[in-house]
Every structure is written in C-alpha cells, then in structure tokens.
Design an enzyme around this catalytic site. Structure first.
Site, PDB file in Angstrom:
ATOM      1  N   ASP A  28      84.664  49.787  41.584  1.00  0.00           N
ATOM      2  CA  ASP A  28      83.892  48.764  42.296  1.00  0.00           C
ATOM      3  C   ASP A  28      82.414  49.143  42.240  1.00  0.00           C
ATOM      4  O   ASP A  28      82.064  50.280  42.554  1.00  0.00           O
ATOM      5  CB  ASP A  28      84.382  48.711  43.753  1.00  0.00           C
ATOM      6  CG  ASP A  28      83.565  47.756  44.608  1.00  0.00           C
ATOM      7  OD1 ASP A  28      82.935  46.839  44.037  1.00  0.00           O
ATOM      8  OD2 ASP A  28      83.564  47.927  45.847  1.00  0.00           O
ATOM      9  N   ASN A  30      79.886  46.754  43.491  1.00  0.00           N
ATOM     10  CA  ASN A  30      79.057  45.962  44.414  1.00  0.00           C
ATOM     11  C   ASN A  30      79.571  45.989  45.855  1.00  0.00           C
ATOM     12  O   ASN A  30      79.213  45.150  46.662  1.00  0.00           O
ATOM     13  CB  ASN A  30      78.926  44.513  43.916  1.00  0.00           C
ATOM     14  CG  ASN A  30      80.286  43.823  43.866  1.00  0.00           C
ATOM     15  OD1 ASN A  30      81.321  44.481  43.978  1.00  0.00           O
ATOM     16  ND2 ASN A  30      80.278  42.516  43.714  1.00  0.00           N
ATOM     17  N   ASP A  32      82.519  45.450  47.355  1.00  0.00           N
ATOM     18  CA  ASP A  32      83.454  44.490  47.966  1.00  0.00           C
ATOM     19  C   ASP A  32      84.886  45.026  47.954  1.00  0.00           C
ATOM     20  O   ASP A  32      85.829  44.309  48.290  1.00  0.00           O
ATOM     21  CB  ASP A  32      83.374  43.116  47.285  1.00  0.00           C
ATOM     22  CG  ASP A  32      83.772  43.170  45.820  1.00  0.00           C
ATOM     23  OD1 ASP A  32      84.086  44.269  45.318  1.00  0.00           O
ATOM     24  OD2 ASP A  32      83.781  42.110  45.159  1.00  0.00           O
ATOM     25  N   ASP A  36      85.414  45.854  39.160  1.00  0.00           N
ATOM     26  CA  ASP A  36      84.724  44.761  38.477  1.00  0.00           C
ATOM     27  C   ASP A  36      84.328  45.180  37.063  1.00  0.00           C
ATOM     28  O   ASP A  36      84.478  46.340  36.681  1.00  0.00           O
ATOM     29  CB  ASP A  36      83.516  44.298  39.300  1.00  0.00           C
ATOM     30  CG  ASP A  36      82.736  45.475  39.878  1.00  0.00           C
ATOM     31  OD1 ASP A  36      82.337  46.342  39.086  1.00  0.00           O
ATOM     32  OD2 ASP A  36      82.543  45.531  41.116  1.00  0.00           O
ATOM     33  N   ASP A 105      94.305  40.497  27.832  1.00  0.00           N
ATOM     34  CA  ASP A 105      95.661  40.170  28.235  1.00  0.00           C
ATOM     35  C   ASP A 105      95.785  38.646  28.248  1.00  0.00           C
ATOM     36  O   ASP A 105      95.045  37.969  28.958  1.00  0.00           O
ATOM     37  CB  ASP A 105      95.887  40.732  29.648  1.00  0.00           C
ATOM     38  CG  ASP A 105      97.320  41.082  29.921  1.00  0.00           C
ATOM     39  OD1 ASP A 105      98.193  40.336  29.462  1.00  0.00           O
ATOM     40  OD2 ASP A 105      97.567  42.083  30.623  1.00  0.00           O
ATOM     41  N   ASP A 206     101.445  38.573  27.446  1.00  0.00           N
ATOM     42  CA  ASP A 206     102.325  38.669  28.599  1.00  0.00           C
ATOM     43  C   ASP A 206     103.638  37.918  28.357  1.00  0.00           C
ATOM     44  O   ASP A 206     103.615  36.778  27.870  1.00  0.00           O
ATOM     45  CB  ASP A 206     101.591  38.053  29.808  1.00  0.00           C
ATOM     46  CG  ASP A 206     102.253  38.361  31.135  1.00  0.00           C
ATOM     47  OD1 ASP A 206     102.289  39.540  31.516  1.00  0.00           O
ATOM     48  OD2 ASP A 206     102.735  37.407  31.796  1.00  0.00           O
ATOM     49  N   GLU A 248     104.537  41.682  25.143  1.00  0.00           N
ATOM     50  CA  GLU A 248     105.347  42.284  26.203  1.00  0.00           C
ATOM     51  C   GLU A 248     106.717  41.611  26.178  1.00  0.00           C
ATOM     52  O   GLU A 248     106.829  40.426  26.454  1.00  0.00           O
ATOM     53  CB  GLU A 248     104.691  42.076  27.574  1.00  0.00           C
ATOM     54  CG  GLU A 248     105.430  42.825  28.665  1.00  0.00           C
ATOM     55  CD  GLU A 248     105.347  42.178  30.043  1.00  0.00           C
ATOM     56  OE1 GLU A 248     105.604  42.866  31.036  1.00  0.00           O
ATOM     57  OE2 GLU A 248     105.038  40.969  30.132  1.00  0.00           O
ATOM     58  N   HIS A 322     100.807  48.764  34.679  1.00  0.00           N
ATOM     59  CA  HIS A 322     100.506  48.258  36.020  1.00  0.00           C
ATOM     60  C   HIS A 322     101.740  47.722  36.742  1.00  0.00           C
ATOM     61  O   HIS A 322     101.636  47.310  37.893  1.00  0.00           O
ATOM     62  CB  HIS A 322      99.455  47.153  35.898  1.00  0.00           C
ATOM     63  CG  HIS A 322      99.989  45.969  35.146  1.00  0.00           C
ATOM     64  ND1 HIS A 322     100.317  46.023  33.801  1.00  0.00           N
ATOM     65  CD2 HIS A 322     100.300  44.709  35.551  1.00  0.00           C
ATOM     66  CE1 HIS A 322     100.790  44.852  33.425  1.00  0.00           C
ATOM     67  NE2 HIS A 322     100.790  44.034  34.461  1.00  0.00           N
ATOM     68  N   ASP A 323     102.872  47.657  36.056  1.00  0.00           N
ATOM     69  CA  ASP A 323     104.115  47.184  36.685  1.00  0.00           C
ATOM     70  C   ASP A 323     105.067  48.337  37.008  1.00  0.00           C
ATOM     71  O   ASP A 323     106.135  48.104  37.597  1.00  0.00           O
ATOM     72  CB  ASP A 323     104.867  46.235  35.740  1.00  0.00           C
ATOM     73  CG  ASP A 323     104.136  44.916  35.501  1.00  0.00           C
ATOM     74  OD1 ASP A 323     103.371  44.486  36.386  1.00  0.00           O
ATOM     75  OD2 ASP A 323     104.351  44.317  34.436  1.00  0.00           O
TER      76      ASP A 323
HETATM   77  O1  TEU Z   1     105.481  41.221  33.670  1.00  0.00           O
HETATM   78  C1  TEU Z   1     106.711  40.737  33.201  1.00  0.00           C
HETATM   79  C2  TEU Z   1     107.844  40.847  34.080  1.00  0.00           C
HETATM   80  O2  TEU Z   1     108.923  40.411  33.706  1.00  0.00           O
HETATM   81  C3  TEU Z   1     107.667  41.470  35.417  1.00  0.00           C
HETATM   82  O3  TEU Z   1     108.171  40.636  36.391  1.00  0.00           O
HETATM   83  C4  TEU Z   1     108.376  42.721  35.412  1.00  0.00           C
HETATM   84  O4  TEU Z   1     109.743  42.469  35.268  1.00  0.00           O
HETATM   85  C5  TEU Z   1     108.171  43.420  36.704  1.00  0.00           C
HETATM   86  O5  TEU Z   1     106.809  43.552  36.901  1.00  0.00           O
HETATM   87  C6  TEU Z   1     108.775  44.777  36.669  1.00  0.00           C
HETATM   88  O6  TEU Z   1     108.688  45.271  37.932  1.00  0.00           O
HETATM   89  C7  TEU Z   1     104.324  40.551  33.319  1.00  0.00           C
HETATM   90  C8  TEU Z   1     103.124  41.252  33.911  1.00  0.00           C
HETATM   91  O7  TEU Z   1     103.004  42.529  33.333  1.00  0.00           O
HETATM   92  C9  TEU Z   1     103.262  41.279  35.400  1.00  0.00           C
HETATM   93  O8  TEU Z   1     102.239  42.008  36.024  1.00  0.00           O
HETATM   94  C10 TEU Z   1     103.272  39.856  35.887  1.00  0.00           C
HETATM   95  O9  TEU Z   1     103.542  39.821  37.252  1.00  0.00           O
HETATM   96  C11 TEU Z   1     104.328  39.013  35.158  1.00  0.00           C
HETATM   97  O10 TEU Z   1     104.329  39.219  33.760  1.00  0.00           O
HETATM   98  C12 TEU Z   1     104.042  37.542  35.366  1.00  0.00           C
HETATM   99  O11 TEU Z   1     102.911  37.182  34.632  1.00  0.00           O
HETATM  100 CA    CA Z   2      83.438  44.739  43.117  1.00  0.00          CA
END
Ligand code: TEU
Ligand code: CA
Length: 547
Positions: A28, A30, A32, A36, A105, A206, A248, A322-323
C-alpha cells in the site's frame, strides 16, 4: 547483471520463472490499507534481485470486489483504489526495463453483475446483450437442475423481471458468460488486443476449462467444444509468438493438458493442473475434508506429469497461489524447521521440468494465519463455515478446516519489514498482517545469506545456468519411501540429482554411484553427511563423460 530472456523468441517462457502478485496484499502506498500499482513499482528492484522473468498479476480491473477482482465490471479500466491506466502503463514499462514481463489475469468465464453487458442483459430478453449470458426459463422455485455454485447455493439465480434464471458457477454476482455467442467472443478478443497493444507479455486465464460449459446438461469443465474454443481464442487473440498463456484448469488430466500445451502452439503455452494439490483431501469430497498427504502418492503424481508432458506439452510448477494455503504450513513445518522445510519444498519443485511460479511471500517462507471467524474476508471461506456446519461438522472441526485451507491464508499482507503492519501499510490493512512478521520479513531475508529468499534466488539462477533443468528427462528413485523424494534429471551431457527429506527426522541415504564425485550445487544445510538431516534437500550435478 543477469541475462534477460528475449521474449520475441518462441518458447522463451520454458526458461522463465514467474512470480504471482496479489495486488491487494502486496504494498500500500497511499495509506488506505489496500495494496496498489505504485506499490508494485516500489518493489521491482526486489523482484529483479530475486531474478524472476515475469509477474502474473491477479486482476486489477475495475470491479465491485465481491471476489477480490475476479468479478470484473470493466475489462479496460483499473479499479481506482489500485491506481489508473497510466499507473499500469508505467508498471509495464518499468518492469520491461528490468526484463520482467507483466502477465495479466483474464477472467473470461464470467463477468461481474455490475458489468454494462449484464446490466443491459437484465433489461429484456431481446436486448442485444441478453445472449452474452446463460439463461433458462422456469418458475422461481424450480431451477433447471440442481447444480451448485462454488461459493454456495444454487448455480441458478431467478430474475423476476425476465421470468428467467441466469447461470453462475461462482457467486451470483459473477454471472457466467455465454461462449456460444460469437459477438461476445469477438468483444473478448478485442479487449485482449487492447492489453497486448499496451505491451503485456501474456495472460493467465481464469477457469478457462469451464468456457465450453453446457449447463443444461450439467456440464461445466471440459465441455465438448472446449478445445475448439481455445484454438479460436489462441488464433484470434494470441497471435504473437512471444505471448505466454497459462490456463487455470482444475479439470485438466494429462490428455487435456497435452492438447492445451501442444508444442504446435495451437492452444496455450501451459496449464495449471491441480492433481498434486488435492492429494491431501478426502477423495471425492471437498477441500475442507482434510486428509494426510501420502508422500508416495505425491511422487507418483509428479512422476506421471513429468513423464506425460515430456516432449508433448509443458508443465507449470507451483505449490502456492492466492487460492491455496501456504505450502510451508501445509507440507513443511512452519515451526522449528520453517526455513529448512520451505527451502526443501522449493528445491523439490524447481528441480523439475516446467515453468515455476512463486507466489508472493513464498520466497520468504510466509505461513498460514489463524484468524477468528469474523476476521475472514474471503467469500469462499464465509460459505465454508455455513456449509461445513450444514454437513454436520462440529464447530471446532469447521474452524480447523478453515485455518488449514482458507484462501485468506495466502492473502495476508506481504511482510516487508518489522515496521508497524510489516511495512505493508501505515494503517491497519484490509486483512490482518500475520503476527510473525517481526521474524519473517523481506528486509531480514535479504540481509541473511541463509534465508529462504536467497535459496529461491539461487534456484532461479541455477535454472538459467544449466540446460538440464529445462530439458532433462525425469526419473523417480525410491518411489515407495515414505520419507524421501529423490529424482534425477538427464540430458546427453548433464546429470542432476535432487534429494529431499520430507520429515523432521534423520533419514539414512546413499547417493547413487553415478553421483559419487558430483558437485553440490545447492543444499539447505552444509556439506552432506551419510544421513539426511530434518527436511534436508540437496542438488547434485555432474557432466557426463563424452568420448
Ligand atoms: O479459481 C477457480 C476455482 O475453481 C476456485 O473456486 C477454486 O476452486 C477455489 O479457490 C479453491 O479453493 C479461480 C480464481 O483463482 C479464484 O480466486 C476465483 O475465486 C475463481 O476462479 C472465480 O473467478
Ligand atoms: Ca493503497
């Protein structure tokens, strides 16, 4: 200075290492509490020092943020809290100056319900944009079938004004796009060209395995027209040789992956497949149904993919995104052996064939977090609590599953220093900082030659130096060992041995004779002993005799 890859060259990405940034949690600038684009700019030198060739940037488009940007309301605009289009152009230019490509993405399976197309589609059945989405007639209490949405509830939501349901595989605020409509596809391709013209190096796609869906037949992943659609997308939107594209694909098996990453380039560069990452869940159940990891099963899985795509496709290599929860907490030891086990997992993965992806903070050995329920932000996690209880989990078991698997484990702010809020922000961030930031942070890691960061940096440099990492065949040794993951990589000229102890115990190991006099390229301890120490990992290298 490191050698920069020539991105106009076909297949440059086979020599590359990518780094994923989740912009909300990176830096971050700024005050908030949200990361960013200028925050990414601030750390390009850090990424250059790590040695990566490209950044996979999670969505920065305009969005109501129901799913942190995976719900896009304007594909050509930037979400104002992240910055402006001009910030994005600066980022592309400054990254490029350092030999770093920006991989955007693309969420093409669905849009946000706030997107112009969907707002138009809601107006009437004969609005030109109505057919951009997937509809079914019916009555309010009888959806066409019992398909469920990924974040809870039915996949069909009723619109009284139209007397129709629309289909959504994720939240109701993420209506699925109808890829059967050629005008929609054309709009998507034009939008992609808009970003290519800005100098984007490629795209992460995605849930791209879901665009050939036929919801009325209950088909989502791997629909009958899927590869035909991908080939059209590739032809129309990804014309340049140098663009890297990674799909993905939770539904990808080897056969599909061979098609997607066909060396003829007719589809994509590579895909993320998730077989390995699902081995520690109860088969056929949900990700919240925790099961112990079987090391022999993990090894067989990697072996199948290494063999299956050798010469016939291309692997992407990852343990975190990130998942997913943090890998050191998941398959390593985030207590006493945090540093050793984080390095071991890195060496295990980066020794293989494919393109590695590092998720922000993985290079620091960042760990999972345990938050009280009300502090979780993720739409999936909130639903998990309700659905686990509905399935009869006692509260403690539901909480344990969330602590182990919540996507917010990966989304806590990047730990830059031991300053307040880990140097991520000057105010309390959107999601709490992991309290272990005093010990685990980039500033400390950069200063310590034995840190996880420097292990990743060396791995990246080694991959650049020795062709065997990119080209070598894969042979699994000790397949049944419950403790060791050992494999070799071979070309005509080079021979690489990767030895990993997956346990906190000492394990005896005798190096194969071919490696008796081999050079130790990298290890997470000092000189090798007869016994592997807890989570010890070693990389040995020899050149083959030529006569
Ligand atoms: O994730 C694909 C997806 O199938 C997710 O629901 C996944 O099964 C779950 O995150 C596992 O815990 C992609 C993106 O990477 C995710 O961040 C998004 O939420 C999702 O698509 C919808 O766009
Ligand atoms: Ca920020």
């Amino acid at each position: 200075m490191r050698a920069v890859l020539d991105r106009t060259k076909r297949n440059w990405w086979k020599s590359a290492v990518f780094y994923q940034i989740y912009p909300r949690s990176f830096q971050d600038t700024n005050g908030d509490g949200l990361g960013d684009l200028p925050g990414i700019l601030r750390h390009l030198d850090y990424l250059e020092e790590l040695g990566i060739d490209g950044i996979w940037l999670s969505p920065v488009y305009d969005s109501p943020q129901v799913d942190n940007g995976y719900d896009i309301s304007d594909y050509r605009g930037i979400w104002p809290p992240f910055g402006t289009l001009s910030d994005m152009e600066t980022l592309i230019r400054e990254a490029d100056r350092r030999g770093i490509a920006i991989i955007m993405d693309l969420v093409l399976n669905h849009s946000s319900d706030r997107h112009f197309w969907f707002r138009e589609a809601l107006k009437s059945r004969d609005n030109p944009f109505h057919d951009y989405y997937v509809w079914a007639d019916g009555t309010p209490d009888s959806p066409p079938n019992d398909m469920r949405a990924a974040f809870g509830g039915s996949a069909w939501t009723w619109v009284p004004g139209l007397q129709q349901f629309f289909f959504h595989q994720f939240a109701p605020e993420q209506p699925d796009l109808n890829w059967e409509n050629p005008a929609l596809r054309r709009e998507l391709y034009d939008m992609i060209r808009f970003w290519v013209d800005k100098g984007i190096g490629g795209f992460r796609l995605d849930v791209i395995d879901q665009v050939g869906k036929e919801p009325l037949k209950g088909i989502t992943k791997n629909g009958p027209r899927l590869h035909e659609l991908i080939r059209e997308l590739s032809r129309e939107a990804f014309r340049e040789e140098g663009l890297v594209t990674v799909g993905e694909c939770w539904g990808a098996d080897l056969d599909h992956a061979r098609q997607y990453s066909n060396p003829d380039g007719s589809e994509l560069s590579m895909v993320f497949q998730f077989e390995h990452i699902q081995l520690d869940s109860v088969p056929g159940a949900t990700k919240w149904d925790l099961a112990p990891l079987s090391l022999p099963a993990l090894k067989r899985c990697f072996e199948r993919w290494q063999h299956g795509l050798f010469g016939q496709g291309w692997n992407s290599l990852f343990l975190d995104n990130h998942d997913l929860p943090r890998i050191v907490s998941r398959w390593g030891d985030d207590g006493r052996y945090r540093v050793q086990s984080a390095k071991m997992l890195a060496i295990m993965l980066h020794g293989m064939q494919g393109t590695p992806y590092i998720y922000q903070g993985e290079e620091l050995g960042m760990t999972n977090i345990r938050l009280p329920l009300e502090e979780y932000q993720d739409v999936e996690t909130k639903d998990a609590w309700r659905s686990c209880l509905a399935r009869g989990f006692p509260e403690e078991k539901a909480m344990e599953a969330i602590h182990a698997r919540s996507r917010d484990n990966a989304r806590t702010p990047m730990q830059w220093s031991d300053a307040p809020f880990a140097g991520f922000s000057t105010v309390s961030p959107w999601l709490p900082v992991n309290p272990n930031y005093h010990e685990i942070n980039a500033q400390a890691a950069l200063a310590d030659p034995d840190s996880v960061f420097h292990c990743y940096r060396r791995l990246i440099a080694l991959r650049r130096q020795y062709p065997v990492f990119r080209d070598g065949s894969f042979t699994l040794l000790e397949p049944d060992s419950e403790q060791l993951f050992v494999y070799t990589r071979d070309t005509d000229a080079e021979h690489l041995l990767v030895v990993c102890n997956f346990t906190a115990s000492s394990v005896p190991f005798h190096r194969p004779a071919a490696f008796a006099g081999a050079q130790l390229l990298l290890s997470n301890y000092g000189e090798p002993l007869d016994t592997l120490r807890p989570f010890e990992a070693q990389l040995f290298y020899t050149r083959k005799e030529t006569c």
